[in-house]
Design an enzyme around this catalytic site. Structure first.
Site, PDB file in Angstrom:
ATOM      1  N   GLY A 191       0.817  -1.215   0.000  1.00 53.93           N
ATOM      2  CA  GLY A 191       0.000   0.000   0.000  1.00 53.93           C
ATOM      3  C   GLY A 191       0.850   1.264   0.000  1.00 53.93           C
ATOM      4  O   GLY A 191       2.082   1.209   0.046  1.00 53.93           O
ATOM      5  N   THR A 192       0.178   2.394  -0.053  1.00 50.92           N
ATOM      6  CA  THR A 192       0.833   3.700  -0.113  1.00 50.92           C
ATOM      7  C   THR A 192       1.824   3.904   1.025  1.00 50.92           C
ATOM      8  O   THR A 192       2.886   4.509   0.831  1.00 50.92           O
ATOM      9  CB  THR A 192      -0.240   4.809  -0.069  1.00 50.92           C
ATOM     10  OG1 THR A 192      -1.058   4.695  -1.239  1.00 50.92           O
ATOM     11  CG2 THR A 192       0.388   6.190  -0.035  1.00 50.92           C
TER      12      THR A 192
END
Lengths: 164, 164, 164, 164
Positions: B10-11
């Site tokens: 994820g980010t």
């Protein structure tokens, strides 16, 4: 969630003054504001008092902190405090048996120098207050949030460690 | 305190690759390690699996996350996850009724670009697990830690907000 | 390009010591190494001497700097120096009429607190030495590189300014 | 010193857009402003044009850059440009034989992610222009400032290297 933050100074807030060539404890909330900017689900009441290195705190400063807690709008209170005498102030507050959830926090390195440690300590306090905790006086430092008597600054290591 | 961290990408983990000129989701824990370095009172078990932008996650990825939770050493589990489909994965995990305290977290901006937001979200999960919370599936984002169904990503604002 | 860097300490190098709660001038090149890591076309000789706040420098320190310049492998020399007495040291070096291109630099804010100003000052020295400049003693601070007598620290503003 | 900066975009300026989850080339000078804030001895004219990833530049963009150089107030000009086609634009400008000192610069990593490399490249250009250099078209990257034909991007290493 509604939280009162009482910002009393300490290393957490220190900033470099290039004119004086020294770190200073400012009387503003710039260090705090950077964290709070991402807290989209918290309504904060923020009080900025004392603004001292905690080694310089005197009895009247601690009484001022006690009064600020008693008069806070919310029953969830985070106190940003210097690490050198946080044990003294938190012990005093604990003895006053205030019916609130009070969490002391701070940092070993200024937010202006290392954003990670200061943000971590403060945010742990927020996460702890998100749980349904009992009234008490706690401390949030270096990975855990516990009763304020159980986490002690090891001055050789520069770390707050659980007292066994 | 003992905590298992399942890092799924994820980010939160994204880093810039100067050769490709793009942000990538690496298969390492560099973003996490910077936070964990200050957690002197937590014993971590860290599992790095999936390593994807959560928009690219498929059913088998979510099953892998479920298995990693079930087989974790500790009953306190933090899952670092992309923000775009964290609602899907957390809902799935919630339905499995695992007897553990499971907290999803992540970030809107990579730790490599803004250390404050990512550190805040992860550390709130730690603070929440420091309290005596019930088994459940929670999410820690933007100031609070609540049941995973109650905090929803507002895609226009780029913020996770409490669903009224 | 081949450049000798003589790192003598000063604000440029200062780092926070969390145990002592103070900024210190370390005897290493950590601040410098972060800049040099991107200098793929420069072969550096690096000498770390003195390692002092420049207010604490004594005559023998300045002689040591002079000797280090004279014995440097390259005729292009950058000296990282504290800002409070850089005018004294650079004037002394200028009087010695060494046949090299000598550029003093430093920072008002430590590299460990603000990477921009320190990197800017040092990199201007490098850019200046990339040009075909005459032997002389120069100073690179706050946007320009000029003869060391022409740029003076304004202690009220905390800025080096061209002396009209 | 008086310097015109023509900011055309490229990696140097890229910022993360948390809503889109992507890096973007903004049409502002935020990356530049952070460096310029410490340039107390330079009077800047700043032009922001094109604002593109340099892979997307077309002939008319390069003509616009050429016109901006010709019409600049100062004979010292720095052009912030993407790294992928800086060789094409600088070669074009060189052929136009403009009687100014023109220095191209940029970054492999956005200023918003790594302040050191971007600040270094830009500041080398400033330092070079502080010297009494001849009219020409130069490039300032990774430690040196040389004629624009002599420094070439090595796409495997992600470094600009002197062409032997």
């Amino acid at each position: 969630m509604k939280v009162t933050v009482i910002n009393t100074g300490g290393t957490f807030n220190k900033r470099y003054n290039p004119i004086k060539g020294q770190l200073e404890v400012p009387a503003d909330n710039i260090a705090l504001d950077k964290i709070i900017a991402s807290c989209h689900n918290v309504e904060f009441e923020i009080k900025n008092i004392v603004s001292k290195d905690s080694l310089d705190m005197i009895d009247s400063d601690r009484e001022a902190i006690c009064e600020a807690i008693k008069s806070s709008e919310n029953d969830k209170v985070i106190i940003v405090h210097g690490t050198d005498t946080v044990h003294l102030t938190s012990e005093l507050i604990k003895q006053r048996r205030i019916n609130k959830k009070i969490v002391f926090t701070g940092a070993m390195v200024p937010m202006s120098i290392d954003e990670v440690e200061a943000t971590m300590n403060f945010s742990q306090a927020l996460g702890f207050l998100s749980a349904d905790v009992e009234d008490g006086t706690y401390i949030a430092m270096h990975g855990v949030v516990v009763d304020c008597s159980k986490l002690v600054k090891n001055r050789e290591l520069g770390q707050f460690l659980i007292q066994e």
